[in-house]
Write a protein that holds these residues in place. Structure first.
Motif, mmCIF file in Angstrom:
data_model
loop_
_atom_site.group_PDB
_atom_site.id
_atom_site.type_symbol
_atom_site.label_atom_id
_atom_site.label_comp_id
_atom_site.label_asym_id
_atom_site.label_seq_id
_atom_site.Cartn_x
_atom_site.Cartn_y
_atom_site.Cartn_z
ATOM 1 N N ASP A 198 72.657 130.943 80.133
ATOM 2 C CA ASP A 198 72.660 129.893 79.130
ATOM 3 C C ASP A 198 71.303 129.754 78.458
ATOM 4 O OD1 ASP A 198 75.232 129.243 79.311
ATOM 5 O OD2 ASP A 198 74.963 127.350 80.390
ATOM 6 N N ILE A 199 70.233 130.039 79.211
ATOM 7 C CA ILE A 199 68.888 129.832 78.693
ATOM 8 C C ILE A 199 68.195 131.181 78.583
ATOM 9 C CG2 ILE A 199 66.691 128.697 79.124
ATOM 10 C CD1 ILE A 199 68.388 126.667 80.809
ATOM 11 N N PRO A 200 67.828 131.579 77.368
ATOM 12 C CA PRO A 200 67.316 132.940 77.186
ATOM 13 C C PRO A 200 65.904 133.163 77.718
ATOM 14 C CG PRO A 200 67.350 131.767 75.109
ATOM 15 C CD PRO A 200 67.995 130.878 76.101
ATOM 16 N N VAL A 201 65.055 132.128 77.729
ATOM 17 C CA VAL A 201 63.675 132.330 78.158
ATOM 18 C C VAL A 201 63.602 132.147 79.669
ATOM 19 C CG1 VAL A 201 61.292 131.583 77.900
ATOM 20 C CG2 VAL A 201 62.833 131.493 75.948
ATOM 21 N N THR A 202 63.415 133.260 80.391
ATOM 22 C CA THR A 202 63.379 133.215 81.848
ATOM 23 C C THR A 202 62.027 133.745 82.318
ATOM 24 O OG1 THR A 202 64.188 135.451 82.102
ATOM 25 C CG2 THR A 202 65.845 133.727 81.908
ATOM 26 N N SER A 231 65.514 118.006 79.845
ATOM 27 C CA SER A 231 64.738 119.205 79.508
ATOM 28 C C SER A 231 65.568 120.465 79.707
ATOM 29 C CB SER A 231 63.486 119.288 80.359
ATOM 30 O OG SER A 231 63.796 119.856 81.607
ATOM 31 N N ASN A 232 66.574 120.399 80.578
ATOM 32 C CA ASN A 232 67.474 121.524 80.735
ATOM 33 C C ASN A 232 66.694 122.806 81.028
ATOM 34 O OD1 ASN A 232 69.879 122.840 80.747
ATOM 35 N ND2 ASN A 232 69.978 123.171 78.544
ATOM 36 N N SER A 233 65.606 122.671 81.776
ATOM 37 C CA SER A 233 64.708 123.817 81.918
ATOM 38 C C SER A 233 65.203 124.754 83.002
ATOM 39 C CB SER A 233 63.297 123.347 82.238
ATOM 40 O OG SER A 233 63.275 122.775 83.515
ATOM 41 N N TYR A 234 64.806 125.996 82.861
ATOM 42 C CA TYR A 234 65.200 127.035 83.790
ATOM 43 C C TYR A 234 64.522 126.786 85.125
ATOM 44 C CZ TYR A 234 66.387 131.689 85.296
ATOM 45 O OH TYR A 234 66.891 132.741 85.958
ATOM 46 N N TRP A 285 54.334 124.951 79.560
ATOM 47 C CA TRP A 285 54.972 124.281 78.422
ATOM 48 C C TRP A 285 56.470 124.502 78.406
ATOM 49 C CZ3 TRP A 285 57.480 127.929 75.774
ATOM 50 C CH2 TRP A 285 56.933 129.223 75.711
ATOM 51 N N GLN A 286 56.952 125.498 79.155
ATOM 52 C CA GLN A 286 58.373 125.783 79.172
ATOM 53 C C GLN A 286 59.164 124.690 79.900
ATOM 54 O OE1 GLN A 286 59.382 128.586 77.401
ATOM 55 N NE2 GLN A 286 61.328 127.558 77.603
ATOM 56 N N ARG A 287 58.446 123.784 80.587
ATOM 57 C CA ARG A 287 59.152 122.678 81.242
ATOM 58 C C ARG A 287 59.058 121.396 80.424
ATOM 59 N NH1 ARG A 287 56.286 124.762 85.617
ATOM 60 N NH2 ARG A 287 57.468 126.441 86.568
#
Lengths: 121, 133
Positions: free
Chosen positions: A83-87, B6-9, B23-25
């Protein structure tokens, strides 16, 4: 908006009408070919001038080009599911690629500055 | 982490290399299509950098009659430096765009286009003068 969710009936990922995963994977693959061209140029100029460091940089880029080509199709398959492209691994791949181009530039600078130094010093 | 907005990975790998930038969070995950377009733009800039690099190696090593050797070496140094700078700028621009999208801000302005246009035009002009005279 996030990625279209799974198709309820088939449980296969629904196809993106913009073909985003394919386009992104193919962008990696065609970048791999440009890395390949540079790898061959650098390896050859290292071999003809018997510069071990430059030759090694060229062969490293050659291996990286092969790895990138594979990464292109891996990325396509991952993107069809994620779902999230940046991993973490995608960010690492981009950083490694940036470092690889800088390594190649270093090899080219080493040759050119070396030639200038021989002439003027 | 439980900020559901944030729906962060969730980083599954704790090794330092494979951690997401901090910053990705922050902010909100953008439309995934925009992230992928940003990634392809990064790759397009990388290919531009690699074209500079190929020019540097090609002029220096494989065009012995193009110009006096010091001029060739000088052009090669400029092109190689340009390639390295473009690669760094490509990554920085990707990260800045990604941050702007997460913060729902406008994408940052770049002067890279005008700079490489002028740079390539100058190098092409210099090389064509060398070919003519």
């Amino acid at each position: 908006m996030s990625k279209p969710s799974l198709n309820a009936n088939t449980s296969k990922p629904s196809r993106d009408p913009g073909l985003q995963p394919e386009r992104t994977g193919l962008a990696w693959s065609r970048t791999a070919f440009v890395v390949l061209i540079n790898a061959v140029l650098i390896a050859r100029s290292g071999l003809t001038h018997h510069e071990l460091i430059v030759t090694a940089a060229g062969f490293l880029m050659l291996a990286a080009a092969a790895a990138m080509y594979v990464y292109g199709s891996v990325r396509t398959h991952h993107l069809a599911r994620l779902d999230i492209p940046v991993t973490p691994s995608s960010v690492t791949a981009m950083r490694l690629l940036t470092a690889l181009v800088i390594l190649g530039s270093g090899a080219a600078l080493y040759m050119a500055i070396g030639a200038l130094a021989v002439r003027f010093l | 982490m439980k900020d559901e907005k944030s729906n962060s990975y969730q980083p599954y790998d704790r090794r330092r290399m494979l951690r997401l930038p901090t910053w990705q969070r922050e902010g909100k995950a953008p439309d995934y299509r925009f992230s992928l377009a940003n990634e392809r733009t990064f790759l397009a800039w990388i290919r531009t950098a690699l074209a500079f690099l190929a020019g540097a190696v090609g002029i220096d090593q494989f065009a012995p009659d193009l110009a006096p050797p010091p001029v060739r070496d000088g052009v090669a140094v400029l092109l190689a430096l340009g390639g390295a700078a473009l690669a760094l700028a490509a990554y920085r621009r990707w990260a800045n765009n990604e941050q702007a999208m997460r913060g729902e801000r406008e994408l940052p302005h770049t002067s890279m286009l005008i700079m490489i246009s002028i740079g390539v035009a100058l190098i092409a002009l210099a090389l064509s003068l060398l070919v003519i005279f």
